[in-house]
Every structure is written in C-alpha cells, then in structure tokens.
Motif scaffolding. Structure first.
Motif, PDB file in Angstrom:
ATOM      1  N   UNK A 605       0.818  -1.206   0.000  1.00  0.00           N
ATOM      2  CA  UNK A 605       0.000   0.000   0.000  1.00  0.00           C
ATOM      3  C   UNK A 605       0.858   1.265   0.000  1.00  0.00           C
ATOM      4  N   UNK A 606       1.934   1.266   0.781  1.00  0.00           N
ATOM      5  CA  UNK A 606       2.824   2.439   0.801  1.00  0.00           C
ATOM      6  C   UNK A 606       3.515   2.623  -0.555  1.00  0.00           C
ATOM      7  N   UNK A 607       3.868   1.506  -1.230  1.00  0.00           N
ATOM      8  CA  UNK A 607       4.438   1.608  -2.578  1.00  0.00           C
ATOM      9  C   UNK A 607       3.432   2.264  -3.513  1.00  0.00           C
ATOM     10  N   UNK A 608       2.172   1.837  -3.452  1.00  0.00           N
ATOM     11  CA  UNK A 608       1.136   2.387  -4.327  1.00  0.00           C
ATOM     12  C   UNK A 608       0.913   3.877  -4.054  1.00  0.00           C
ATOM     13  N   UNK A 609       1.108   4.285  -2.800  1.00  0.00           N
ATOM     14  CA  UNK A 609       0.927   5.701  -2.444  1.00  0.00           C
ATOM     15  C   UNK A 609       2.165   6.541  -2.750  1.00  0.00           C
ATOM     16  N   UNK A 610       3.290   5.870  -3.085  1.00  0.00           N
ATOM     17  CA  UNK A 610       4.531   6.598  -3.300  1.00  0.00           C
ATOM     18  C   UNK A 610       5.045   7.241  -2.030  1.00  0.00           C
ATOM     19  N   UNK A 611       4.989   6.501  -0.908  1.00  0.00           N
ATOM     20  CA  UNK A 611       5.311   7.038   0.415  1.00  0.00           C
ATOM     21  C   UNK A 611       6.596   6.398   0.932  1.00  0.00           C
ATOM     22  N   UNK A 612       7.770   7.029   0.741  1.00  0.00           N
ATOM     23  CA  UNK A 612       9.037   6.412   1.180  1.00  0.00           C
ATOM     24  C   UNK A 612       9.141   6.287   2.697  1.00  0.00           C
ATOM     25  N   UNK A 613       8.598   7.256   3.434  1.00  0.00           N
ATOM     26  CA  UNK A 613       8.666   7.153   4.895  1.00  0.00           C
ATOM     27  C   UNK A 613       7.838   5.965   5.369  1.00  0.00           C
ATOM     28  N   UNK A 614       6.646   5.785   4.817  1.00  0.00           N
ATOM     29  CA  UNK A 614       5.826   4.626   5.166  1.00  0.00           C
ATOM     30  C   UNK A 614       6.511   3.329   4.817  1.00  0.00           C
ATOM     31  N   UNK A 615       7.202   3.297   3.664  1.00  0.00           N
ATOM     32  CA  UNK A 615       7.930   2.086   3.280  1.00  0.00           C
ATOM     33  C   UNK A 615       9.059   1.799   4.273  1.00  0.00           C
ATOM     34  N   UNK A 616       9.802   2.847   4.631  1.00  0.00           N
ATOM     35  CA  UNK A 616      10.897   2.650   5.577  1.00  0.00           C
ATOM     36  C   UNK A 616      10.393   2.183   6.935  1.00  0.00           C
ATOM     37  N   UNK A 617       9.305   2.788   7.413  1.00  0.00           N
ATOM     38  CA  UNK A 617       8.721   2.388   8.699  1.00  0.00           C
ATOM     39  C   UNK A 617       8.291   0.919   8.656  1.00  0.00           C
ATOM     40  N   UNK A 618       7.720   0.506   7.542  1.00  0.00           N
ATOM     41  CA  UNK A 618       7.251  -0.875   7.432  1.00  0.00           C
ATOM     42  C   UNK A 618       8.425  -1.848   7.414  1.00  0.00           C
ATOM     43  N   UNK A 619       9.515  -1.490   6.715  1.00  0.00           N
ATOM     44  CA  UNK A 619      10.702  -2.360   6.731  1.00  0.00           C
ATOM     45  C   UNK A 619      11.230  -2.530   8.161  1.00  0.00           C
ATOM     46  N   UNK A 620      11.245  -1.457   8.944  1.00  0.00           N
ATOM     47  CA  UNK A 620      11.714  -1.573  10.329  1.00  0.00           C
ATOM     48  C   UNK A 620      10.768  -2.435  11.152  1.00  0.00           C
ATOM     49  N   UNK A 621       9.473  -2.363  10.880  1.00  0.00           N
ATOM     50  CA  UNK A 621       8.512  -3.211  11.599  1.00  0.00           C
ATOM     51  C   UNK A 621       8.713  -4.678  11.220  1.00  0.00           C
ATOM     52  N   UNK A 622       8.978  -4.947   9.943  1.00  0.00           N
ATOM     53  CA  UNK A 622       9.260  -6.325   9.523  1.00  0.00           C
ATOM     54  C   UNK A 622      10.513  -6.833  10.235  1.00  0.00           C
ATOM     55  N   UNK A 623      11.536  -5.966  10.358  1.00  0.00           N
ATOM     56  CA  UNK A 623      12.769  -6.353  11.047  1.00  0.00           C
ATOM     57  C   UNK A 623      12.471  -6.739  12.501  1.00  0.00           C
ATOM     58  N   UNK A 624      11.564  -6.033  13.147  1.00  0.00           N
ATOM     59  CA  UNK A 624      11.236  -6.351  14.539  1.00  0.00           C
ATOM     60  C   UNK A 624      10.605  -7.737  14.649  1.00  0.00           C
ATOM     61  N   UNK A 625       9.704  -8.079  13.719  1.00  0.00           N
ATOM     62  CA  UNK A 625       9.097  -9.406  13.763  1.00  0.00           C
ATOM     63  C   UNK A 625      10.174 -10.474  13.549  1.00  0.00           C
TER      64      UNK A 625
END
Length: 793
Positions: A605-625
């Motif tokens: 969804x963040x890719x579709x919105x063109x939102x780099x901050x959202x993408x970065x935040x999601x990558x960090x959340x994936x790292x936590x899992x």
C-alpha cells in the motif's frame, strides 16, 4: 439477664434490666451488634471518646458498669450504636429504672419543664423505612455532629443527592433514632420541591403549617411572610424539637423555616445542593453517593429475604450490578420480587438484562414510584440550556466527561458550559469529581439518552456526536504528539475549538489513561455515525498509547475497525497505517505469521501511495518481527532497506532511527564495534530532534554494545540514561526490556544484588503486561543467581 442469641432486638432484654452491671452488659451487646452490622471492628473506648468529646475514662466506666451515664450521654451512646426506636425507649426505661433503684426513691429522673398548658406534643414523623440498611458512615457522621455541636444555636443538616439515592429514607431513619433527645416533639413537612405538578409548597404555606402544628391559633398567624417566620421562631424558642423539611427545592424555600435559638435539630433533604443554607445558616452538608456493592447487596437481601439470596448468589450480584447502587432501583426490584415470592431471582435478573434499557425493567404500576418519573421531577426543573446539555450527555458513550468534552457536545464555549454543568451538579443530576470531571451514573445516563431521543431532532443528535468525536480526535492528536512516538506526522483538516489543554507528556499519558474507555468506544461510534475518515484518524492517534501501555487486544479491535473504515472510503494510506497497527499488536503477542501478512500488505500500500517514509517504517517493523523469530540476518537486511528508503527524504530523524536499528542488529549478530559506531552516529543526528522514543532506544542499543565489549561501567551508565528517559516516555514494555539489559550488565560486572533488583522490577512490569515468554526469561535469570545473603542481626 439473658440476651437474644443473635442480639438483633434488645428491647425485651432492656425490660429485664435492674442493676448497673446489667445495663453495662446491654451497652456492650449493642456495641457488638453495631460492629457486625457495619462490617467493622467494635468501636473502641478511645474512638467513642473522640466522637463524643467525653473522656476515655468516662466511656470505659459506662461500659464496665462503674458509672451510670447521665441521660443525655446515654441517649448519645445508644444512637451512636444504632439502637432502633423501640429499643431506645426500652433502653431509656432501663436506664431510668437503674437510676431510681440507686437513688432509693420513686421520683422520675431528669424531669422536663411542665408544659401542661401547651398544645399536645406533635409527633409528625412518618414511619421509618422498613428494614433500613447501610449508610453507617453517614449515620455516624450525623450523630457525631449533634454530640459535638455546642448549644449556641440550632443544628441544621442538609442531606442532598440525586433522585432515588435514599435521602428521605436516611433522614427519617436517623430522625427516629434521635427523637428521644427532643422531648418537645417532632415536626415533618414535605415541601414538594420536585412535585410532578411543578408546584413547590410556598414558604408562606409551609410556615403556616409549622406554626399550626405548634398550637398557635390560626387567627394569630400574620399574612406577611417575614412576620410569619418571626412567629415561628418565637414559637420554637426554648423548645427542644426535631424538624424534618423534606424535598426542599432550594435554600430560599427552606431558610425562612429555620428556628433561631438553641435546642432544635433541623434536617433538610433536597435533590439540589443547598449552598445558601450552608453559607447563611451554617447547615452541615451530607451528600449521598451511590451504594457500594456490599451495601447494595445488604439492602436487596433485607427486602427479598436472605434465604433467596443464598440460593441464587449470582442472580443477586447481577441485580446489584444492573441497579448501579441506586437505592430506589434496588427497592423497586425487591418490591417486584416480593409480589412474586415463587419466582427465581435469576428470572428477575434476566428481565433486567434483557430490557431495552434498565429503566424499562424498573417501571412499576405506581406512577410516583417509577424511576423515570422520579428523574423527570428533577429534569423538568432545569433551565432550558441545562436541560439540553443533560440530554446531550446521554449521547456520550461513557459516564465521565470533562468540561471541554461537554462544551464540544453542546457546541458551546467552555466558559458558557461551566454554569450549565454547575446547575446539573446543583440538581444532583451530575456528580463533580476531582480534576474537574463530571460523572453521570448509569440509570441517569439511560434517562438522558431517552430524553435526547425524544426531544432532540435526529440531525441535532448527529451534529452533537460529530462535535464530540472531533473534540476527541483533535485532543488525542495533540496528546499523541506530546508522547513523541516514532511515527509519521498526521495533518488534520481543521482545528475544532474546545480542544482540551494537555500541557506535557505526563499530562498526555494521564489524559489517555482517563479517557481510554471513551476513546475505544468513540471509534465504532464514529463508524456508526458514518464518519469513516474520522474513525481512521482517531484510531491512528490511539496506536502509540495502547501499544506502550500494553493494551494490545484493544489495539487490535480499534485497528480492525479503522481498516474496515479505510477500505470503505478507499483511503490507501490509512489502510496501511491500520495494518501496521495490527502488526504491532500481533508482534507483541507472538502472532508473527499474522504480523508478517499485515506488514506485507502495508508495504504494498505504501508503494502504491509513493510514500518512502511509510515504506521505511514498514521495513523496520518487519525487522522487529524477524528479530522476535531470531532471524537476525534477515532483520538486518530489512533495517538497511529501511535506511535506504529514508535516504530519499531530507529528514535526519528517520535516518537516525534506521541507523540505530541497523546498529542493534549488528550487535545481535556479534559485531559490537560496528554496532556502537552506527548507534553513536544515530545519537549524533538525534541531537537536532526532540523525539524521546528515538533517544531511549538508541541509548539502550549503545548500552548493549558497550556491555558486550566488556565496558561494563559505561554500559550501566548508558542503560541508566535510557531508563531515565524511558520512565518519562511511558512505554512500560521498553522500560522492562531496559531493566532486563541493565540486570545483565550488573551481573557481568559482578554486582549480583543490583542485577537482582533490576530483574525483579522488570519481572513486575512484564507480569502486569501479561507477557509470559519475556517473563519466563527474566525468572530464569533470577533463578540462576544465588539468593540474597541474610543481613546480620
């Protein structure tokens, strides 16, 4: 002399008293029964001395039979210990009999002045409530007041409280207990302040009735109100009388009816608070609150019979809960149970549970007894603006509001709302709590909701709900910003007036804690009102607080509602935010596969919105899992991808956060020197940003790297800095993890006692958060160290 086995009624025992020792035994029996009824220990001689103003020695002598109490002291003692009307008469006779025997003559003790020429002594008190129960603190307070007040003027008591709270029942019960102390009689007058007709008794008529009861010929009663009041004071002068003025509308109605000289006790009841009576006449205020669970249960069982309660204790609990501690409601249920003696209490509890509202289940055939009717009497006396505010409070999903919330509901400025709330408090339709909050108990809330539905057009109700939710959204947004969470900035379309002033991070945490139940209810309420966009944004503002406080089940419920709302309106960004919130809750509770599924969808969804901050935040959340799954190399890869995403925006805060996470995973993979370099670079960037969470996490990472480089003192200092900042942050899970790390560093440095203390504090927090896996690890660390050495004697 033999007392009854249960000491429930001491009247018959009093008739057999002949000696001082027997009289003292009767007082001791009364004291035991009082303790049992009030669920307390027996009143000590010192407590009784403090309440009466007598000496401790004198009280002890009364109870041990060394001294005969004077009549007035004897009356005070039996009142303090809860003797009923019949018992007081029997006890007084017993005391007189002992007195006569000790004097050796037949003259009656303590004769009163001869009033043979006066009219018959008035005895106007209505019967006391059958099987009265509870209110022990209030009864003790009232009796202490009479015992301690100097005889320089009349004693006036103002008993106030909401409709159905039991004001008249308490007043009459206590008045019957005190009647023996006022030999010139008792007057009772219903002032009809809340009569269904709306016609309160005029002060002139009330004065006429009181004067007439005192035997003054009607032709002597002047037409002028002030002259009538003066005549009443003259007629009462020198008399010891008890006067109950029931259902006063306000202070102005009651004030002309008060005596002016010592010797009288006046009890005024009102649904309104009576500040004028307190200020001008020195009345002692007693405000009744709802009964607690134990008192409510006792009231119900006395009416329906203890045997029925013993058979169905769960039904009793359900009825008590549904009646919310309102004596009138409990009395109505008990009356229904009495008319259906073969019915199970569980069936009555079911009727209360299944009724459309609790008010439906509490309606009875007698118009003046239905809860709705009783509330109507108070409601119809309000000014129109206050009545409207009361109705609108019925649309609020909780029972407690601030002045700012009430202003938002009503669409009024705060300064214009305060007087209306004060009027509702004065009418005892609201209760003002500390901190400037106002509480509406459940039955009154149900009644307010009914009035809103009946009197407010649907569009006005919808507008009020919209204003209230906007108030919560904007205040929550402001409070969330003060928490300093690691999230994107939320821009709201407009700023509604009446946003609650939340000054700092601590105040923000307190506000979220206080309003949490209402905020959780406000999200589905917004959905039901068709405010999907507002619901998604309100859910966004709650994420950090619910996560930090460990309310992950609530976080899941809120984010599910937000996700559905965002999907209905096609808002891709808030669909992504909601999925990240769901993933956070599932990660905390160990549901890693579900968390991965939500994060994969959020990333798309963040890719579709063109939102780099959202993408970065999601990558960090994936790292936590991945970290929780101990897949550290994959976690490092996603942390680096997050850093790359943040590199496309000119914001050092996001790069600092990613640098810290990258350093953390280097540390978990054993490369502690690289970890320290990366985390210190993050800390340097953070000096330009006031983001508390980032500082806490980075100091913890630095401490971890230093610890594993065997630089224990530096590591402990770093952990302490993280802990200092973390306590202010309010994230209890993070605080527990830092304490766990601090314990490790102390243990490595050989400071076993310090390690134990840190781990014990961590265990306490993890236990509160219901995180058994993390708690088990800390318990294992505690078990691995030797127990604390015994301290020398």
């Amino acid at each position: 002399m033999v007392f009854g086995a249960d000491e429930q009624d001491l009247s018959s025992a009093g008739r057999g008293v002949e000696t001082l020792a027997e009289l003292a035994g009767l007082l001791r029996a009364l004291r035991r029964r009082h303790a049992r009824r009030c669920g307390e220990r027996e009143l000590s001689y010192r407590t009784l001395a403090a309440r009466t103003g007598w000496s401790h020695t004198a009280v002890a002598e009364y109870f041990t039979g060394k001294t005969l109490p004077p009549t007035d002291r004897f009356d005070v003692l039996v009142d303090l210990l809860g003797a009923g009307p019949a018992e007081r008469g029997a006890l007084a006779t017993a005391r007189d009999r002992v007195h006569e025997r000790r004097r050796g003559d037949t003259r009656p003790p303590d004769p009163q002045p001869d009033r043979a020429a006066a009219a018959p002594v008035p005895r106007q008190l209505p019967p006391a409530v059958h099987q009265f129960s509870g209110r022990c603190p209030e009864l003790a307070e009232l009796t202490d007041l009479v015992a301690r007040t100097p005889a320089t003027g009349p004693v006036t008591v103002a008993i106030t409280g909401t409709a159905g709270i039991g004001k008249t029942a308490l007043a009459l019960h206590w008045a019957h207990r005190m009647a023996g102390r006022y030999p010139d009689g008792q007057l009772y007058l219903d002032l009809r302040g809340f009569d269904p007709s709306g016609a309160a008794m005029p002060a002139g008529e009330a004065l006429s009735q009181l004067i007439d009861a005192l035997g003054v010929p009607s032709q002597r009663i002047p037409p002028d109100l002030a002259a009538r009041a003066a005549l009443l004071r003259t007629a009462l002068a020198g008399r010891r009388m008890l006067i109950v003025l029931d259902n006063a509308r306000d202070s102005a109605q009651a004030r002309p009816l008060l005596p002016g000289t010592p010797g009288c006790l006046v009890v005024v009841t009102s649904r309104n608070q009576l500040p004028g009576l307190v200020a001008a006449a020195g009345a002692h205020p007693v405000t009744l609150d709802l009964l607690g669970p134990d008192e409510a249960t006792e009231l119900l069982l006395r009416r329906v019979g203890p045997h029925r309660g013993q058979v169905e204790p769960a039904a009793v609990d359900a009825i008590v809960a549904r009646c919310v501690g309102l004596p009138l409601a409990l009395a109505l249920v008990a009356a229904r149970a009495a008319t259906r003696p073969r019915a199970m209490l569980s069936s009555l509890a079911g009727e209360l549970r299944d009724a459309r509202t609790p008010l439906d289940a509490l309606d009875i055939d007698e118009p003046d007894g239905a809860v709705r009717t009783v509330f109507w009497w108070s409601y119809r006396a309000l000014r129109p603006a206050a009545a409207r505010l009361f109705r609108l409070l019925g649309l609020h999903p909780g029972g407690s509001v601030s002045v700012w919330t009430a202003a938002g509901l009503a669409g009024l400025p705060v300064d214009g709302t305060r007087p209306l709330l004060a009027e509702l408090v004065l009418a005892n339709l609201l209760t003002e709590h500390t901190g400037g909050r106002y509480h509406l108990h459940d039955l009154l809330h149900a009644y307010a909701t009914e009035r809103a539905t009946a009197e407010e057009p649907s569009e006005q109700r919808a507008a009020a709900v919209h204003r209230m939710i906007e108030h919560y959204l904007h205040t929550a947004h402001h409070a969330d910003a003060l928490l300093g969470s690691q999230r994107e900035e939320l821009i709201l379309d407009r700023h509604e007036p009446g946003v609650e002033p939340v000054a700092d991070r601590r105040a923000a945490l307190e506000w979220f804690t206080t309003e949490q139940p209402v905020l959780l209810a406000a999200v589905p309420l917004a959905v039901a009102a068709g405010l999907d966009a507002t619901a998604t944004r309100l859910a966004w503002t709650l994420t950090t607080f619910l996560d930090w406080r460990g309310h992950w089940t609530a976080l899941v419920e809120v984010q599910r509602a937000a996700l559905a709302a965002a999907e209905r309106i096609g808002d891709l960004a808030f669909q992504a935010y909601a999925r990240r919130g769901l993933a956070r809750a599932h990660t905390r509770t160990g549901r890693y596969a579900t968390a991965h599924r939500h994060l994969a969808a959020a990333l798309e969804l963040h890719h579709r919105c063109g939102d780099p901050i959202g993408q970065g935040q999601t990558h960090l959340s994936i790292a936590l899992v991945l970290e929780r799954e101990q897949r550290y190399a994959e976690a490092l890869d996603h942390a680096r991808r997050g850093l790359e995403s943040f590199g496309t925006v000119d914001n050092g805060r996001w790069r600092a956060r990613a640098l810290n996470v990258v350093g953390w995973y280097h540390a978990l993979l054993g490369d502690h020197a690289r970890a320290l370099t990366s985390c210190r670079a993050a800390l340097d960037l953070l000096q330009d940003f006031e983001t508390p969470a980032d500082h806490v996490y980075t100091w913890d990472s630095i401490g971890f790297a230093l610890h594993h480089l065997n630089r224990f003192d530096e590591a402990i200092a770093a952990y302490r800095e993280a802990l200092r900042r973390g306590r202010d942050l309010g994230d209890r899970h993070v605080e527990a993890m830092i304490l766990d790390h601090l314990g490790d560093a102390h243990r490595a440095a050989g400071a076993v006692d310090e390690a134990r203390a840190a781990w014990q504090r961590a265990a306490g927090l993890l236990d509160e958060l219901h995180l058994p896996d993390d708690l088990e690890q800390v318990h294992a660390r505690l078990a691995a160290i030797a127990p604390r050495s015994p301290q020398p004697a």
